[in-house]
Design an enzyme around this catalytic site. Sequence first.
Site, mmCIF file in Angstrom:
data_model
loop_
_atom_site.group_PDB
_atom_site.id
_atom_site.type_symbol
_atom_site.label_atom_id
_atom_site.label_comp_id
_atom_site.label_asym_id
_atom_site.label_seq_id
_atom_site.Cartn_x
_atom_site.Cartn_y
_atom_site.Cartn_z
ATOM 1 N N LYS A 171 12.758 40.719 23.046
ATOM 2 C CA LYS A 171 12.374 42.203 23.160
ATOM 3 C C LYS A 171 10.985 42.298 23.244
ATOM 4 O O LYS A 171 10.214 41.833 22.676
ATOM 5 C CB LYS A 171 12.908 42.810 21.608
ATOM 6 C CG LYS A 171 12.656 44.428 21.857
ATOM 7 C CD LYS A 171 12.513 45.061 20.449
ATOM 8 C CE LYS A 171 11.231 45.254 20.163
ATOM 9 N NZ LYS A 171 10.431 46.044 20.669
ATOM 10 N N GLY A 224 3.192 39.075 16.888
ATOM 11 C CA GLY A 224 2.779 40.296 16.708
ATOM 12 C C GLY A 224 2.135 40.600 15.361
ATOM 13 O O GLY A 224 1.352 39.577 15.059
ATOM 14 N N THR A 228 4.489 43.172 10.477
ATOM 15 C CA THR A 228 5.832 43.000 11.033
ATOM 16 C C THR A 228 6.371 41.628 10.715
ATOM 17 O O THR A 228 7.530 41.246 10.323
ATOM 18 C CB THR A 228 5.543 43.285 12.632
ATOM 19 O OG1 THR A 228 4.789 44.390 12.745
ATOM 20 C CG2 THR A 228 6.906 43.215 13.354
ATOM 21 N N GLU A 246 3.746 34.007 14.993
ATOM 22 C CA GLU A 246 2.261 34.137 15.278
ATOM 23 C C GLU A 246 1.793 35.660 15.068
ATOM 24 O O GLU A 246 2.282 36.517 15.799
ATOM 25 C CB GLU A 246 2.391 33.799 16.830
ATOM 26 C CG GLU A 246 2.918 32.523 17.257
ATOM 27 C CD GLU A 246 2.288 31.261 16.902
ATOM 28 O OE1 GLU A 246 1.033 31.563 16.499
ATOM 29 O OE2 GLU A 246 2.632 30.304 17.331
ATOM 30 N N CYS A 280 -5.472 38.373 20.159
ATOM 31 C CA CYS A 280 -5.491 37.795 18.406
ATOM 32 C C CYS A 280 -6.503 36.877 18.255
ATOM 33 O O CYS A 280 -6.983 36.646 17.167
ATOM 34 C CB CYS A 280 -3.978 37.183 18.481
ATOM 35 S SG CYS A 280 -3.672 35.912 19.479
ATOM 36 N N GLU A 383 -7.995 43.130 10.197
ATOM 37 C CA GLU A 383 -8.089 42.990 11.525
ATOM 38 C C GLU A 383 -8.125 44.592 12.193
ATOM 39 O O GLU A 383 -7.381 45.541 12.126
ATOM 40 C CB GLU A 383 -6.473 42.416 12.163
ATOM 41 C CG GLU A 383 -6.605 42.042 13.682
ATOM 42 C CD GLU A 383 -5.232 41.487 14.148
ATOM 43 O OE1 GLU A 383 -4.424 41.979 13.761
ATOM 44 O OE2 GLU A 383 -5.146 40.589 14.950
#
Length: 493
Positions: A171, A224, A228, A246, A280, A383
């Site tokens: 997805k 992500g 999550t 990750e 990231c 972040e």
Amino acid sequence: MIEVLNLINGHEIPANNWLDIIEPATGQVYGRVAASGKAEASGAIMAATDAAESWRHTSVKERSRLMHALADAIESKLEEFTIAESMDTGKPVDLARTVDIPRGVANLRWFADSVLEFGTDRYETGNRAVNEVQHPPVGVIGAISPWNLPLYLFTWKIAPALATGNTVVAKPSELTPVTAWMLGQLATEVGFPPGVLNILHGLGHEVGSAIVSDPRVGAVTFTGGTQTGRTIAQATAGQFKKTSLEMGGKNPTIIFEDADLAHAIPTAATAAFANQGEICLCGERLLVHERHLDEVVEGLCEKASQLVIGDPLERGTQFGSLVSEAHRDRVESMTQRASSEGGTIVHGGKRPEGLPDRCRDGFFLEPTVITGLDMTAATNREEIFGPVVSIMPFKSEAEAVEMANDSDYGLSASIFTGDESRAARVAPAIETGTVWVNCWLVRDFRVPFGGVKNSGLGREGGQDALRFCTEARTICTSTQVASGDITRGAVPS
Ligand code: NAD
């Protein structure tokens, strides 16, 4: 208007519900994408389960051949993929052409090649036994990817899974689904058997959650946000499902007093602003020896002001729009918060002026440089995932390391120093997955990739990815029992 459909069992399936696809550089809807849920997830997982037995017994050479064929097919449509990626994300077309799409191709090729060397391990236990360690595929792997590097990270997840003989239910992000959809069409064209690669679209808490929590899915690979990742870990933990996460970062770039500033300043600026800061691995915290503070602040502002901000589809644009209105507003409010925390915005912080007409409703934000905040400020702890860098001075090496480690995250760090012994001391002292010395974002397929603390669980890349996608099964055979004689029982120890 394009229509992005699910790929299930080798077919594009008509959708019942839709989400808009918005071009962030213009704010305009240019297509729609299937909004899937539990039913579509269940259908795709059934197709993947049915295809698993045959795919795991397909020779590794044939799997590798198909992956190269898919890579060839993407490469032959480099321009279409490039434009699609730029339109979906707002990233400059030059970046998509030189980084995102070639890297997506390279991911497929590298795992297609490396799996040919990934075989059974053999260990002799003295003269008593031989151990054969086999690496069978897990079965069905769920792959969930984000919007910032859509094809790059989608292929990073699916390539090792397919190469090692797993079927996949993948997805991509609902914000940037187009290149994954294009890849799915090419996979069917080049001959991937039905059910081997299924691609579902829709919202994370609907279809994503249905994929990761289904017991038929044996492993989940996720890239992500940290929140999550936490939700996914909770869903998979009770099933003891292999899970690779990750997640986010708050990466420090450290410039020591002995650094070559002519190299460190432009590299730190790239680390802060590449892909609009939506990587990231971007360096959102820039720690600078106090002696160089003024020069580095001035250098970062100069680099930020030189970036060509404009229509991402125009060649020569170096800095495009953020991915969505909601994300732009979030980043913008975080820069405003920096001011209310006592920080000074020395460059940027606003929506840019002078954009071409086509982009006047786009989700742009200037590259932004902040000073005057310490490590207690939320600006330096959360972040941001946008083009915002906060510069902080330090007095000593020990203080720099302490500031670098004063974070819930630990994904990557960059250090700039002319002293090898300092590099050898500082690099291992930083709590993180990767440390770059005098560079940023130099990647080698063979090295493990991942983070510590809230940045990740497990490692991907290289052999780590191949191992994650497989089990380890040991067959230990006695070399002391005569062939055919199974009546003597265990070999005495
Ligand atoms: P996100 O967590 O919002 O979404 C990532 C993916 O997860 C999307 O496909 C989304 O639909 C899906 N998802 C959301 N909720 C889900 C759920 N409950 N179950 C299953 N799937 C779900 O992240 P994003 O906003 O797309 O990406 C930005 C984040 O990704 C940043 O935090 C960034 O640091 C991180 N990131 C990390 C890496 C890395 O390698 N560590 C690389 C790129 C991005």
